[in-house]
Design an enzyme around this catalytic site. Structure first.
Site, PDB file in Angstrom:
ATOM      1  N   GLY A   1       0.846  -1.201   0.000  1.00 57.21           N
ATOM      2  CA  GLY A   1       0.000   0.000   0.000  1.00 57.21           C
ATOM      3  C   GLY A   1       0.869   1.233   0.000  1.00 57.21           C
TER       4      GLY A   1
ATOM      5  N   GLU B   1       2.073   0.980   6.026  1.00 56.00           N
ATOM      6  CA  GLU B   1       1.301   1.827   6.956  1.00 56.00           C
ATOM      7  C   GLU B   1      -0.140   1.436   6.748  1.00 56.00           C
ATOM      8  OE1 GLU B   1      -0.934   3.730   8.641  1.00 56.00           O
ATOM      9  OE2 GLU B   1      -0.684   5.515   7.386  1.00 56.00           O
TER      10      GLU B   1
ATOM     11  N   GLU C   1      -9.842  -0.397   9.250  1.00 55.35           N
ATOM     12  CA  GLU C   1      -9.667  -0.331   7.782  1.00 55.35           C
ATOM     13  C   GLU C   1      -9.559  -1.738   7.175  1.00 55.35           C
ATOM     14  OE1 GLU C   1      -7.238   2.868   6.568  1.00 55.35           O
ATOM     15  OE2 GLU C   1      -6.738   1.992   4.631  1.00 55.35           O
TER      16      GLU C   1
HETATM   17  C1  LIG Z   1      -2.949   4.359   4.785  1.00 59.20           C
HETATM   18  S1  LIG Z   1      -2.485   4.426   3.099  1.00 59.20           S
HETATM   19  C2  LIG Z   1      -0.724   4.531   3.216  1.00 59.20           C
HETATM   20  C3  LIG Z   1      -0.063   5.143   2.010  1.00 59.20           C
HETATM   21  C4  LIG Z   1       1.436   5.309   2.095  1.00 59.20           C
HETATM   22  N1  LIG Z   1       2.108   4.066   2.419  1.00 59.20           N
HETATM   23  C5  LIG Z   1       1.826   6.355   3.101  1.00 59.20           C
HETATM   24  O1  LIG Z   1       2.399   5.994   4.134  1.00 59.20           O
HETATM   25  O2  LIG Z   1       1.564   7.534   2.864  1.00 59.20           O
HETATM   26  C6  LIG Z   1      -2.803   2.767   2.600  1.00 59.20           C
HETATM   27  C7  LIG Z   1      -2.642   2.482   1.121  1.00 59.20           C
HETATM   28  O3  LIG Z   1      -2.715   1.091   0.947  1.00 59.20           O
HETATM   29  C8  LIG Z   1      -3.419   0.790  -0.240  1.00 59.20           C
HETATM   30  N2  LIG Z   1      -3.935  -0.592  -0.069  1.00 59.20           N
HETATM   31  C9  LIG Z   1      -4.818  -1.041   0.858  1.00 59.20           C
HETATM   32  N3  LIG Z   1      -5.007  -2.361   0.741  1.00 59.20           N
HETATM   33  C10 LIG Z   1      -4.220  -2.765  -0.287  1.00 59.20           C
HETATM   34  C11 LIG Z   1      -4.001  -4.034  -0.900  1.00 59.20           C
HETATM   35  N4  LIG Z   1      -4.611  -5.146  -0.471  1.00 59.20           N
HETATM   36  N5  LIG Z   1      -3.162  -4.105  -1.946  1.00 59.20           N
HETATM   37  C12 LIG Z   1      -2.541  -2.981  -2.413  1.00 59.20           C
HETATM   38  N6  LIG Z   1      -2.729  -1.758  -1.881  1.00 59.20           N
HETATM   39  C13 LIG Z   1      -3.549  -1.649  -0.823  1.00 59.20           C
HETATM   40  C14 LIG Z   1      -4.469   1.881  -0.335  1.00 59.20           C
HETATM   41  O4  LIG Z   1      -4.890   2.052  -1.674  1.00 59.20           O
HETATM   42  C15 LIG Z   1      -3.702   3.085   0.219  1.00 59.20           C
HETATM   43  O5  LIG Z   1      -3.082   3.828  -0.809  1.00 59.20           O
END
Ligand SMILES: C[S@@+](CC[C@H](N)C(=O)[O-])C[C@H]1O[C@@H](n2cnc3c(N)ncnc32)[C@H](O)[C@@H]1O
Length: 319
Positions: free
Chosen positions: A102, A172, A181
């Protein structure tokens, strides 16, 4: 026979029950009924699948705009904890293969690349991945960071990351109330798929804590009791019930001032992210209510959490 439903799938399958050989016995009613129930199951599963896909799309689309990423990056405790940890333990990352589950804008992947990682897979299913790729290129890390747009656990991602090839997973994933979430599930799947034996997952520990709240006025204010009782001179109080109607499936995110707490918080769950498998749990806790003669009821509980990066036993950062 008159079809009751237009395009009734059952009718299209009757041929399966009418034998080609006229001497053969036709299918029993119970077989037809079983087929009908099977078809109903298929239909229900297809509908559930469609709903899950639509939910997924909404969730990942919610991460495609700049605002949410700015908010996350500007959360200094959050971003600086990751940065400090990665930079303080650069040796841990040096020449390693890292998976950022993510990646969003790619901020954590860039920290890892700058700390000396040999290869970083930056995976995100949101359209933000397209922008992350541009950011990585703009900062000259395309040689180290490979952006993959897709769910970390889906087949197309599996084709690009070798099983058991990753030294460190960074993510994260923490949501409201830590688990609201629901992203930890994906981190666990990624861990079990891609992590080498002995590989590390950061953050690696989280504690969930609960504390009692005793302050009727504060709780009433959060429920909007005062607001809804006088809306431009009208009584809108049925809205109070509406506001709390989803409280079994939704969570209120509030700043809780110290003075409304009626006692210390108590840890009811410690999650070891490198080992945890079951995210459905019951956590026991004991709360000691502060000695206060005017306290006549408890009005709410607050759940909060701490997140730890412990590369060695002596050092930890919390968010
Ligand atoms: C809380 S944000 C964190 C973004 C970044 N790592 C940061 O620290 O700014 C979580 C991210 O995880 C992605 N995400 C959630 N579940 C996922 C999955 N199963 N596979 C890929 N991406 C995922 C979401 O689209 C989102 O952009």
């Amino acid at each position: 026979m008159q079809p009751v439903l237009e395009d009734d799938a059952l009718l299209f399958n009757l041929g399966d029950f009418i034998p080609d050989d006229p001497t053969e016995k036709p299918a029993e009613y119970s077989d037809l009924e079983k087929l009908r129930l099977d078809l109903e199951d298929v239909d229900i599963n297809a509908q559930a699948n469609d709903q899950a896909l639509a939910g997924d799309r909404r969730y990942f689309d919610s991460y495609k705009a700049a605002g949410i990423h700015r908010e996350m990056i500007e959360d200094r405790v959050r971003t600086q904890s990751y940065r400090e940890f990665i930079e303080s333990f650069a040796d841990l990352f040096k020449d390693k293969t890292v998976l950022d589950v993510g990646c969003g804008t790619g901020i954590l992947s860039l920290f890892c690349a700058r700390a000396g990682a040999k290869k970083v897979y930056a995976v995100d299913a949101s359209p933000i991945a397209v922008t992350a790729e541009k950011i990585i290129a703009l900062n000259n890390y395309s040689g180290t960071v490979e952006v993959i747009q897709g769910r970390v656990e889906e087949d197309s991602t599996r084709k690009r990351i070798d099983v058991s090839s990753v030294d460190i997973i960074i993510s994260e994933w923490m949501g409201y109330g830590l688990l609201f979430e629901g992203m930890l599930d994906s981190v666990i799947k990624a861990r079990d798929l891609y992590l080498k034996p002995g590989g590390r997952v950061f953050p690696n520990y989280c504690t969930l804590r609960i504390a009692p709240i005793a302050n009727r006025d504060w709780a009433a204010e959060q429920r909007g009791e005062k607001f809804w009782t006088d809306v431009e001179g009208f009584n809108f109080s049925p809205m109070v019930q509406l506001a709390s109607a989803n409280h079994d499936t939704e969570i209120a995110v509030l700043d809780v001032p110290q003075e409304v707490l009626a006692g210390q918080s108590s840890t009811f769950k410690v999650l070891d992210i490198e080992k945890v498998t079951d995210l459905e749990f019951v956590g026991n806790f004991e709360l000691k209510i502060a000695d206060c003669p005017t306290l006549d009821s408890l009005d709410a509980f607050v759940i909060h959490f701490d997140t730890f990066f412990t590369a060695s036993t002596e050092v930890c950062y919390t968010t």
